[in-house]
Design an enzyme around this catalytic site. Structure first.
Site, PDB file in Angstrom:
ATOM      1  N   SER A 109       0.811  -1.213   0.000  1.00 47.04           N
ATOM      2  CA  SER A 109       0.000   0.000   0.000  1.00 47.04           C
ATOM      3  C   SER A 109       0.847   1.267   0.000  1.00 47.04           C
ATOM      4  CB  SER A 109      -0.931   0.018   1.216  1.00 47.04           C
ATOM      5  OG  SER A 109      -0.158   0.146   2.397  1.00 47.04           O
ATOM      6  N   LYS A 110       2.178   1.104   0.065  1.00 51.53           N
ATOM      7  CA  LYS A 110       3.012   2.297   0.081  1.00 51.53           C
ATOM      8  C   LYS A 110       3.982   2.301  -1.089  1.00 51.53           C
ATOM      9  CE  LYS A 110       2.271   2.684   4.912  1.00 51.53           C
ATOM     10  NZ  LYS A 110       2.716   2.420   6.271  1.00 51.53           N
ATOM     11  N   ASN A 111       3.505   1.909  -2.212  1.00 48.97           N
ATOM     12  CA  ASN A 111       4.328   1.787  -3.398  1.00 48.97           C
ATOM     13  C   ASN A 111       3.915   2.851  -4.407  1.00 48.97           C
ATOM     14  OD1 ASN A 111       4.511   0.938  -6.223  1.00 48.97           O
ATOM     15  ND2 ASN A 111       5.530  -0.865  -5.414  1.00 48.97           N
TER      16      ASN A 111
ATOM     17  N   ASP B   5       8.580  -1.867   1.097  1.00 48.18           N
ATOM     18  CA  ASP B   5       8.230  -0.742   0.258  1.00 48.18           C
ATOM     19  C   ASP B   5       9.400  -0.385  -0.663  1.00 48.18           C
ATOM     20  OD1 ASP B   5       7.005   1.425  -0.773  1.00 48.18           O
ATOM     21  OD2 ASP B   5       7.218   2.660   0.998  1.00 48.18           O
ATOM     22  N   GLU B  16       6.385   5.032   6.994  1.00 47.18           N
ATOM     23  CA  GLU B  16       6.635   3.786   7.720  1.00 47.18           C
ATOM     24  C   GLU B  16       6.447   2.573   6.821  1.00 47.18           C
ATOM     25  OE1 GLU B  16       7.227   6.463   9.566  1.00 47.18           O
ATOM     26  OE2 GLU B  16       5.144   6.539  10.123  1.00 47.18           O
TER      27      GLU B  16
END
Lengths: 306, 477
Positions: A109-111, B5, B16
Site C-alpha cells: 500500500s506504500k508503493n 516498500d 513507515e
C-alpha cells in the site's frame, strides 16, 4: 481476459506457451557494484520480461507476464509502464484493472508505482469511478489512517473528479477516532480551503476555530490543533492575536502551567520575568527541556520590552 | 508476501514501511544497545553489501544505482572508501548513461540521464535506436553522486545531453517527472533536478523560478513541507524543499545565525515545526504524532543544519535514540531493536555525521553525501601545509574563476585546539586531489587577511564574500 492468478509459480521455461521466446539475461556488466543474489524465480521472470519488452510484444501473454513480474517486483516502473502499453491495444477491462491493483495494494500500500498506475486507470474511467475510488481509499485508510500515498491519491481524486460533499464529515469521523491523527487535520485544512461547497477559509474560520478550540481543551498536549489554529489565520495574524476566545484558550492552560512552575521554582533562580513572552520562554526552557536551547535562542530573539 | 516498500531513489521518503525488513540474517537483536557508534561493524556490514546484496533486495533491483550509492557513500562516510575500487565503480556507473545518437534527439522528449539498473536499460536495436531509454532523475542523481564520491571528474561526461533533455521532465507547475514516460511528480524529483544541476554546476537544466514557486506551494499551514501542494507536512518533503532552495541559491547559508529573514519561506514557522519533530524518546519523527524513525534524524536534522539551527536540538537524547536502532552486527534499523536495512543504515551514518561522531567524515547536508565528495576536487591544485589555523570544511559555497586560477571557498567552524585542527586538515588534504597551492585563513570582523605562505593579492570580492565568518580559502591552478 487475464486469469485471476498467475501460472501458479511454474517456471516459465517449462510452459508450452513460452517455448518460442528466448529469455534475455541481464547484462550486469563488468565489476558490478552491490550485485544482488537474485532468486531463481525472480531472475527467470525478469529474463522473459526483458525479451518481451525488447520485442515490444503487446499481447495477452505479455500482460500476464507483467502481472507476474509486478508480484515479484512491484517497484519496477519499467514493468508498470509496459503493462500500460499493453493494456491499451488489448482494450482491457479497466475496472478489472482496478481490482488487480487493489489486490497488489493489500501488501504494497506504500508503493509509488502502484498508486501512479491506479491514477492512470482512474483518469481513463473518469467520474464514474469516483465514488468507488473514494470508498477504496477509505478502506485503505481504515487499516492505516496515515498512509501518505492514500491521502495523496485521495486529494488527487477530489481535485480531478470531485466528491467534496462528504469530505469534511469524513475528516470529522477520523478525528473522532483519533484526535491525534495529523493526516486528518491536514485533510480538514485541505477541504476547508479548497472545497467548492464550503466558501473558503475566511467563511469557515469562525466554525473551525470553535471546533479547534474544543479539541485543544480536550487535549492541550496535542500538537495538531494548535498548528491548525495558527493555520486558520495563515495570512492574517492580526486577527488571531485580537481574537479573545483564542487568547483565553492560550492563556488558560498557560496560567495553570505558570502556577505550577512558580510553585516548583527554586529560590535561587531568577524571578519570573514580567514580560509574558520572555517569561514563557523561561518556563519552556524547564518544562520542555529537550528544546531548552531553542527556547533560550528564541528568548534572545524577542524584541526588548520598551 | 509482504514486500518491503520500494525505494524509488535515494531520497526515499516513503513513510513507515511494511513488515518484512530485508536482512542478511534472522538473528534477533540484542536486548541492550551499545553505548557507542560501532564503526567497525558498520564497515564490515557495508563491505559485505558492496560485494553482494542478499536476495531480499531483489525487489529493489530497479534502483540498483541507489543501492550502490548507499554502499559507496556509506563507506565514504565511515572513512572506509579504500574498500572500494574507484575506477571500477566509475566505469560501472558510466555504463548506465543513456546516450543520444545526435543532438537533435535531445528535443525528442526523452531524458538522457542515467538508468537505474540494467532492468530498464536495453542495447539499441538494429537501427541503433534506443527505444527503451528510461533515464531516471533519481538514478542520475545517484550516478553523479557516486562519481563525485570516487573522485571522478564530472567535466568529462556528456553533461549537455543530461541538462538539455532534463528540461523535458519539468512540468508547467515547476515540478518534475522522474521519467519521460510519465510517473508521479513531486518534490523528490525537484530535489534530484536541483542536485543534478548543482553537481554539474549548470542550471540550464531547469527553470529555477518555476521550481521555486512549486516548492513554496508545498509549504503547509504548519510550516513544514508536504511532498505535493496540499499534502501533510513531512520530514522528507521538508528536506527536499529546503535543500533544493539552498542549492538553487534562494536561501542563504546559515540563515538563522545571521538574523536574516527569508522572503521566500516562512522560516520561524518552519524552524518551530522542525524543532517539534524531536520526540520524547530523543529520535526524530517524520510527521506530528508519529513514531520516531532513524532516517528523520537526517531528513529533519539536515534541514536544521542548512538553516543553521542544528545546534538547538538535544544531541544527547538523539544519540541515545539512534543507538537503540544500531544493530549488533552492523547497520541501523528504522525503529529501535529491529533488524537493519541498507537505507536506514545509510541515514543512521549521516545522522551520526551531523552529530560529528569521531571517525566519520563530515556531511554536506544539502547533497546528502560527504563534504569531500561534494567538493569540486578538479579545481583543487597541489597543497602545501603551512602553519595555519585549520578547520574542517563544511561545504562548498561557490567556485570563482579568475583567469587560470580558481578559488574554492569553504565555510568552516572553528574547533578547539590548534593541534587537533591541524591533524584534521592533514587527514582532509590527504583525500584531496594533489594540486592545492596555498591555504589561507580569513577572519571576519577586525582581523585582516592572514597570508600564510602564498600571496593571492587583494580582491574585494573575496572580502565581501567572507565578511563576518571565518573560512578557508584554497587556491588552485
Amino acid at each position: 481476459m487475464e486469469s485471476s492468478e498467475d501460472d501458479g509459480g511454474e517456471p516459465l521455461s517449462r510452459l508450452a506457451e513460452w517455448r518460442d521466446v528466448t529469455p534475455l539475461p541481464q547484462d550486469d556488466g563488468p565489476n558490478p557494484v552491490a550485485p544482488i543474489a537474485y532468486k531463481e524465480e525472480f531472475r527467470e521472470t525478469m529474463d522473459y520480461f526483458r525479451a518481451i519488452y525488447k520485442a515490444d510484444e503487446r499481447s495477452p501473454r505479455a500482460l500476464r507476464l507483467t502481472r507476474r513480474a509486478i508480484h515479484l517486483n512491484p517497484g519496477n516502473y519499467t514493468v508498470w509502464h509496459f503493462r500500460r502499453l499493453v493494456l491499451e491495444p488489448l482494450n482491457s477491462d479497466l475496472d478489472e484493472e482496478l481490482d488487480f491493483i487493489q489486490r497488489i495494494a493489500n501488501s504494497n500500500s506504500k508503493n509509488y508505482q502502484l498508486w501512479h498506475h491506479r491514477r492512470w486507470v482512474v483518469e481513463r474511467l473518469g467520474t464514474n469511478v469516483r465514488a468507488k475510488e473514494l470508498h477504496l481509499i477509505k478502506s485503505i485508510l481504515s487499516l492505516d489512517a496515515k498512509n501518505y500515498h492514500a491521502w495523496s491519491h485521495r486529494q488527487w481524486v477530489l481535485q480531478a473528479l470531485g466528491g467534496w460533499e462528504d469530505e469534511l464529515d469524513y475528516c470529522q469521523q477520523l478525528l473522532e477516532e483519533d484526535i491525534f491523527n495529523n493526516s486528518a487535520w491536514n485533510q480538514r485544512y485541505f477541504v476547508v480551503t479548497r472545497s467548492p461547497f464550503l466558501g473558503g477559509l475566511t467563511a469557515m474560520r469562525a466554525s473551525e476555530v470553535r471546533y479547534t478550540v474544543e479539541a485543544i481543551l480536550a487535549n492541550p498536549n496535542n500538537e495538531c490543533p494548535w498548528r491548525y489554529l495558527r493555520g486558520l489565520y495563515k495570512d492574517d495574524i492580526e486577527s488571531l492575536v485580537n481574537n479573545h476566545e483564542i487568547s483565553s484558550v492560550c492563556l488558560k492552560p498557560c496560567q495553570e502551567f505558570r502556577d505550577a512552575v512558580v510553585a516548583l521554582w527554586t529560590s535561587d533562580s531568577l524571578p519570573l520575568d514580567p514580560d509574558l513572552a520572555t517569561a514563557i520562554c523561561g518556563i519552556l526552557e524547564h518544562v520542555d527541556s529537550m528544546r531548552a536551547s531553542y527556547w533560550i535562542w528564541r528568548k534572545n530573539k524577542l524584541p526588548v520590552a520598551a | 508476501m509482504a514486500t518491503r516498500d520500494s525505494l524509488d531513489f535515494k531520497v526515499g521518503v516513503e513513510e513507515e514501511e511494511e513488515e518484512g525488513t530485508p536482512s542478511p540474517s534472522s538473528i534477533s537483536p540484542p536486548s541492550s544497545p551499545l553505548s557507542y557508534f560501532d564503526r567497525d561493524r558498520h564497515v564490515a556490514f557495508f563491505e559485505m553489501l558492496y560485494d553482494l546484496m542478499p536476495y531480499h533486495y531483489q525487489s529493489q533491483e530497479i534502483n540498483r544505482l541507489t543501492l550502490a550509492f548507499f554502499t559507496v557513500s556509506g563507506l565514504h562516510l565511515l572513512q572506509a572508501l579504500d574498500r572500494v575500487d574507484k575506477d571500477r565503480v566509475a566505469n560501472w556507473v558510466l555504463s548506465f548513461q543513456a546516450h543520444p545518437r545526435s543532438r537533435a534527439e535531445l528535443k525528442n522528449g526523452q531524458f538522457y540521464g542515467f538508468h537505474g539498473s540494467r532492468t530498464s536499460q536495453f542495447p539499441p536495436n538494429e537501427n541503433g535506436v534506443s527505444v527503451h531509454n528510461a533515464g531516471h532523475l533519481a538514478s542520475t542523481y545517484c550516478a553523479l553522486a557516486i562519481l563525485k564520491t570516487v573522485g571522478f571528474n564530472l567535466l568529462t561526461i556528456d553533461k549537455e545531453s543530461i541538462l538539455i533533455s532534463m528540461r523535458n521532465l519539468q512540468q508547467p507547475d515547476g515540478s518534475f517527472m522522474p521519467l519521460h514516460v510519465g510517473a508521479e511528480t513531486d518534490l523528490r524529483f525537484v530535489y534530484c533536478a536541483a542536485a543534478i544541476c548543482f553537481m554539474l554546476e549548470d542550471w540550464s537544466g531547469m527553470d529555477k523560478e518555476k521550481a521555486k514557486d512549486y516548492i513554496l506551494s508545498c509549504q503547509s499551514y504548519d510550516g513544514g513541507f508536504g511532498l505535493m501542494p496540499g499534502l501533510e507536512s513531512h520530514g522528507g518533503g521538508t528536506y527536499c524543499a529546503v535543500a533544493s532552495l539552498r542549492l538553487m541559491g534562494y536561501i542563504e547559508d546559515n540563515l538563522l545565525s545571521k538574523n536574516a529573514t527569508s522572503f521566500v519561506v516562512n522560516v520561524p514557522l518552519l524552524l518551530d515545526w522542525c524543532m517539534q519533530r524531536q520526540a520524547i524518546d530523543g529520535g526524530f519523527q517524520g510527521r506530528a504524532n508519529k513514531y520516531s524513525d532513524t532516517c528523520y534524524a537526517f531528513w529533519v536534522g539536515a534541514v536544521l543544519k542548512i538553516l543553521g539551527g542544528y545546534k538547538l536540538i538535544d544531541k544527547i537524547a538523539l544519540r541515545r535514540f539512534l543507538l537503540t536502532c544500531q544493530y549488533e552486527f552492523g547497520g541501523f534499523s528504522k525503529y529501535p531493536r529491529e533488524l537493519p536495512d541498507l537505507y536506514h543504515s545509510y541515514y543512521g551514518f549521516t545522522a551520526f555525521s551531523l552529530l560529528e561522531e569521531p571517525g566519520l567524515n563530515p556531511l554536506c547536508a544539502e547533497l546528502g553525501m560527504t563534504d569531500l565528495a561534494a567538493l569540486d576536487r578538479s579545481k583543487v591544485a597541489s597543497l602545501h601545509l603551512h602553519n595555519l589555523w585549520l578547520v574542517q570544511v563544511s561545504y562548498l559555497l561557490t567556485v570563482k574563476e579568475n583567469d587560470t586560477k580558481a578559488f574554492v571557498w569553504g565555510k568552516v567552524p572553528i574547533t578547539a585546539t590548534k593541534a587537533s585542527m591541524k591533524s584534521m586538515v592533514v587527514a582532509w588534504y590527504k583525500a584531496l586531489t594533489p594540486g592545492v597551492i596555498g591555504l589561507y585563513r580569513i577572519c571576519g570582523g577586525d582581523e585582516k587577511k592572514k597570508n600564510i605562505g602564498e600571496h593571492i593579492g587583494s580582491d574585494d570580492d573575496d572580502e565581501q564574500r567572507v565578511m563576518g565568518q571565518p573560512c578557508l580559502v584554497v587556491r588552485g591552478n
